[in-house]
Scaffold this motif. Structure first.
Motif, PDB file in Angstrom:
ATOM      1  N   THR A   1      -2.138   8.794   0.932  1.00  0.00           N
ATOM      2  CA  THR A   1      -2.148   7.324   1.014  1.00  0.00           C
ATOM      3  C   THR A   1      -3.328   6.925   1.906  1.00  0.00           C
ATOM      4  OG1 THR A   1      -0.887   7.234   3.066  1.00  0.00           O
ATOM      5  CG2 THR A   1       0.401   7.336   1.032  1.00  0.00           C
TER       6      THR A   1
ATOM      7  N   TYR B   1       3.353   8.170  17.785  1.00  0.00           N
ATOM      8  CA  TYR B   1       3.764   8.207  16.372  1.00  0.00           C
ATOM      9  C   TYR B   1       5.019   9.070  16.192  1.00  0.00           C
ATOM     10  CZ  TYR B   1       3.731   8.809  11.344  1.00  0.00           C
ATOM     11  OH  TYR B   1       4.114   8.821  10.022  1.00  0.00           O
TER      12      TYR B   1
ATOM     13  N   SER C   1       0.832  -1.214   0.000  1.00  0.00           N
ATOM     14  CA  SER C   1       0.000   0.000   0.000  1.00  0.00           C
ATOM     15  C   SER C   1       0.866   1.264   0.000  1.00  0.00           C
ATOM     16  CB  SER C   1      -0.893  -0.021   1.266  1.00  0.00           C
ATOM     17  OG  SER C   1      -1.675   1.152   1.347  1.00  0.00           O
TER      18      SER C   1
ATOM     19  N   GLY D   1       6.299  14.573   4.322  1.00  0.00           N
ATOM     20  CA  GLY D   1       5.221  15.374   4.912  1.00  0.00           C
ATOM     21  C   GLY D   1       3.911  14.638   4.658  1.00  0.00           C
TER      22      GLY D   1
ATOM     23  N   ILE E   1       1.312  12.854   2.734  1.00  0.00           N
ATOM     24  CA  ILE E   1       1.314  12.137   1.450  1.00  0.00           C
ATOM     25  C   ILE E   1      -0.017  11.405   1.299  1.00  0.00           C
ATOM     26  CG2 ILE E   1       2.535  10.443   0.014  1.00  0.00           C
ATOM     27  CD1 ILE E   1       4.273  12.882   0.837  1.00  0.00           C
TER      28      ILE E   1
ATOM     29  N   CYS F   1       9.286   0.798   4.764  1.00  0.00           N
ATOM     30  CA  CYS F   1       8.133   1.702   4.644  1.00  0.00           C
ATOM     31  C   CYS F   1       6.990   1.299   5.572  1.00  0.00           C
ATOM     32  CB  CYS F   1       7.570   1.696   3.221  1.00  0.00           C
ATOM     33  SG  CYS F   1       8.734   2.127   1.941  1.00  0.00           S
TER      34      CYS F   1
ATOM     35  N   ASP G   1       4.863  -7.665   3.597  1.00  0.00           N
ATOM     36  CA  ASP G   1       3.667  -6.999   4.145  1.00  0.00           C
ATOM     37  C   ASP G   1       2.789  -8.044   4.822  1.00  0.00           C
ATOM     38  OD1 ASP G   1       1.362  -5.172   4.532  1.00  0.00           O
ATOM     39  OD2 ASP G   1       2.355  -3.925   3.027  1.00  0.00           O
ATOM     40  N   ARG G   2       1.710  -7.553   5.431  1.00  0.00           N
ATOM     41  CA  ARG G   2       0.792  -8.489   6.106  1.00  0.00           C
ATOM     42  C   ARG G   2      -0.021  -9.291   5.104  1.00  0.00           C
ATOM     43  NH1 ARG G   2      -1.892  -4.175  10.120  1.00  0.00           N
ATOM     44  NH2 ARG G   2      -1.821  -3.040   8.146  1.00  0.00           N
TER      45      ARG G   2
ATOM     46  N   ASP H   1       4.175 -10.441   9.806  1.00  0.00           N
ATOM     47  CA  ASP H   1       3.708  -9.387  10.710  1.00  0.00           C
ATOM     48  C   ASP H   1       4.923  -8.790  11.425  1.00  0.00           C
ATOM     49  OD1 ASP H   1       2.624  -7.778  12.600  1.00  0.00           O
ATOM     50  OD2 ASP H   1       1.315  -9.302  13.490  1.00  0.00           O
ATOM     51  N   LEU H   2       5.254  -7.556  11.066  1.00  0.00           N
ATOM     52  CA  LEU H   2       6.453  -6.918  11.619  1.00  0.00           C
ATOM     53  C   LEU H   2       6.225  -6.331  13.005  1.00  0.00           C
ATOM     54  CD1 LEU H   2       7.729  -5.174   8.349  1.00  0.00           C
ATOM     55  CD2 LEU H   2       8.579  -7.290   9.380  1.00  0.00           C
TER      56      LEU H   2
ATOM     57  N   ILE I   1       3.086   4.378   0.133  1.00  0.00           N
ATOM     58  CA  ILE I   1       4.475   4.705  -0.216  1.00  0.00           C
ATOM     59  C   ILE I   1       5.262   3.439  -0.582  1.00  0.00           C
ATOM     60  CG2 ILE I   1       6.636   5.581   0.756  1.00  0.00           C
ATOM     61  CD1 ILE I   1       4.864   7.618   2.363  1.00  0.00           C
TER      62      ILE I   1
ATOM     63  N   LYS J   1       8.977   7.800  15.281  1.00  0.00           N
ATOM     64  CA  LYS J   1       9.727   8.262  14.109  1.00  0.00           C
ATOM     65  C   LYS J   1      11.001   9.013  14.518  1.00  0.00           C
ATOM     66  CE  LYS J   1       7.024   6.715  10.834  1.00  0.00           C
ATOM     67  NZ  LYS J   1       7.473   5.776   9.807  1.00  0.00           N
TER      68      LYS J   1
HETATM   69  P1  NAI Z   1      -0.201   2.788   4.162  1.00  0.00           P
HETATM   70  O1  NAI Z   1      -1.150   2.459   5.266  1.00  0.00           O
HETATM   71  O2  NAI Z   1      -0.740   3.109   2.830  1.00  0.00           O
HETATM   72  O3  NAI Z   1       0.866   1.597   4.009  1.00  0.00           O
HETATM   73  C1  NAI Z   1       1.483   1.034   5.124  1.00  0.00           C
HETATM   74  C2  NAI Z   1       1.788  -0.424   4.828  1.00  0.00           C
HETATM   75  O4  NAI Z   1       2.440  -0.968   5.992  1.00  0.00           O
HETATM   76  C3  NAI Z   1       0.511  -1.256   4.589  1.00  0.00           C
HETATM   77  O5  NAI Z   1       0.637  -2.025   3.406  1.00  0.00           O
HETATM   78  C4  NAI Z   1       0.427  -2.132   5.817  1.00  0.00           C
HETATM   79  O6  NAI Z   1      -0.170  -3.400   5.600  1.00  0.00           O
HETATM   80  C5  NAI Z   1       1.903  -2.250   6.214  1.00  0.00           C
HETATM   81  N1  NAI Z   1       1.993  -2.661   7.616  1.00  0.00           N
HETATM   82  C6  NAI Z   1       1.398  -2.077   8.682  1.00  0.00           C
HETATM   83  N2  NAI Z   1       1.594  -2.804   9.781  1.00  0.00           N
HETATM   84  C7  NAI Z   1       2.337  -3.884   9.405  1.00  0.00           C
HETATM   85  C8  NAI Z   1       2.837  -5.016  10.099  1.00  0.00           C
HETATM   86  N3  NAI Z   1       2.589  -5.223  11.401  1.00  0.00           N
HETATM   87  N4  NAI Z   1       3.573  -5.916   9.402  1.00  0.00           N
HETATM   88  C9  NAI Z   1       3.796  -5.760   8.074  1.00  0.00           C
HETATM   89  N5  NAI Z   1       3.338  -4.713   7.365  1.00  0.00           N
HETATM   90  C10 NAI Z   1       2.606  -3.787   8.023  1.00  0.00           C
HETATM   91  O7  NAI Z   1       0.678   3.978   4.731  1.00  0.00           O
HETATM   92  P2  NAI Z   1       1.735   4.965   4.030  1.00  0.00           P
HETATM   93  O8  NAI Z   1       1.196   6.329   4.169  1.00  0.00           O
HETATM   94  O9  NAI Z   1       2.160   4.461   2.728  1.00  0.00           O
HETATM   95  O10 NAI Z   1       2.923   4.863   5.070  1.00  0.00           O
HETATM   96  C11 NAI Z   1       4.188   4.312   4.756  1.00  0.00           C
HETATM   97  C12 NAI Z   1       5.205   4.888   5.725  1.00  0.00           C
HETATM   98  O11 NAI Z   1       5.289   6.294   5.514  1.00  0.00           O
HETATM   99  C13 NAI Z   1       4.824   4.704   7.186  1.00  0.00           C
HETATM  100  O12 NAI Z   1       5.981   4.360   7.910  1.00  0.00           O
HETATM  101  C14 NAI Z   1       4.324   6.069   7.594  1.00  0.00           C
HETATM  102  O13 NAI Z   1       4.502   6.320   8.958  1.00  0.00           O
HETATM  103  C15 NAI Z   1       5.207   6.968   6.750  1.00  0.00           C
HETATM  104  N6  NAI Z   1       4.703   8.308   6.557  1.00  0.00           N
HETATM  105  C16 NAI Z   1       3.511   8.510   5.892  1.00  0.00           C
HETATM  106  C17 NAI Z   1       3.036   9.795   5.740  1.00  0.00           C
HETATM  107  C18 NAI Z   1       1.758  10.088   5.015  1.00  0.00           C
HETATM  108  O14 NAI Z   1       1.292  11.251   5.053  1.00  0.00           O
HETATM  109  N7  NAI Z   1       1.148   9.118   4.341  1.00  0.00           N
HETATM  110  C19 NAI Z   1       3.770  10.957   6.286  1.00  0.00           C
HETATM  111  C20 NAI Z   1       4.993  10.634   6.929  1.00  0.00           C
HETATM  112  C21 NAI Z   1       5.427   9.343   7.056  1.00  0.00           C
END
Ligand code: NAI
Length: 255
Positions: free
Chosen positions: A188, A153, A11, A184, A186, A69, A32-33, A41-42, A13, A157
């Protein structure tokens, strides 16, 4: 072409990073999960070890890249889960995969931090020290006792960024480069969920970057692709903000 493991590849990023690397001809091992080459499961040490074992098997013991990510935002089921996935889900996996990375000729790790880490610089929460001292259970307890997911959170980070910068210094001689991308807002599923949350939605919706819009996952993937490439061969221990000017707005004298 290189073999790169990407966590959170199903999903947002992580999916954009995986797609961009694949389009450039690299082999990607998604973790991923669900919907990934390695389903794990991380949030637990057991899951991280299972993930690392499978990545090592799929890469024949030599890995060229790791991009972390996977993460949870402020709408996560608990603050302890935020700590376990965002901090330990990256740091333990780095430790487990570092020997396989050190065998490559131009290995690189990129971590996805967050512009939110900067919220902890003035007065870091004590749970940060517990994460940095590798005490997952104590950090989880501290996070749940506080019961403020936005602080868990930003703390996760901040600790992750600090840990990786320390690691960049101590492991630099192994040749494994390690950098942090700090996004910043994003667009998603994670960000969408935050915007719709009754506790945090208004603040998230009003948090507009100077550039006047939110970013797209592909814009983070662009920075990751650069950091993972030979063009970034002397970039190590750095934080690249990809945030439309958000950090410059919040902390312009702090760099
Ligand atoms: P998202 O929710 O679209 O993707 C996150 C992915 O991590 C998902 O596919 C999910 O299944 C996986 N995940 C979550 N828990 C897990 C686990 N226990 N084991 C394995 N996989 C797991 O989120 P997004 O926005 O793509 O986030 C990616 C990274 O970017 C995260 O670390 C988030 O904190 C960081 N980030 C996102 C921002 C945003 O505005 N979207 C801003 C700053 C940082």
């Amino acid at each position: 072409m290189s073999v790169t493991a990407v966590t959170g590849s199903a999903s947002g990023i992580g999916a954009a990073v995986a797609q961009q690397l694949r389009e450039a001809g690299h082999t990607v091992i998604g973790i991923d999960r669900q919907q990934a080459e390695v389903v794990a499961d991380l949030s637990s040490s057991e899951g991280r070890k299972k993930a690392a074992e499978q990545v090592i098997a799929l890469s024949n013991g030599q890995l060229d890249g790791l991009v972390c990510c996977a993460g949870l935002g402020v709408t996560a089921p608990s603050s302890s889960l935020v700590v376990s996935v965002n901090y330990f889900g990256s740091t333990e996996l780095i430790d487990l995969l570092h020997p396989a990375l050190a065998k490559s000729t131009n290995p690189a790790i990129t971590i996805i931090g967050s512009v939110a880490a900067g919220q902890q610089t003035a007065q870091p929460h004590p749970m940060i020290e517990l994460m940095l001292s590798n005490d997952e259970q104590a950090a989880r307890t501290a996070a749940d006792e506080l019961a403020q997911p936005h602080i868990a959170y930003s703390a996760s980070k901040y600790a992750l960024t600090m840990h990786c910068r320390r690691l960049a210094v101590t492991t630099g001689s192994t040749g494994v480069r390690l950098n942090i991308v700090a996004p910043g807002a994003i667009e998603t599923p994670l960000h969408e969920a935050s915007k719709n949350d009754p506790r945090f939605g208004e603040a998230v919706r009003n948090f507009i970057a100077p550039i006047g819009r939110n970013g797209q996952p592909s814009e983070i993937a662009d920075a990751v692709s650069f950091l993972q490439s030979p063009q970034a061969s002397f970039v190590h221990g750095s934080i690249i903000y990809v945030d439309g000017g958000m950090d410059a707005m919040m902390r312009n004298g702090n760099f």
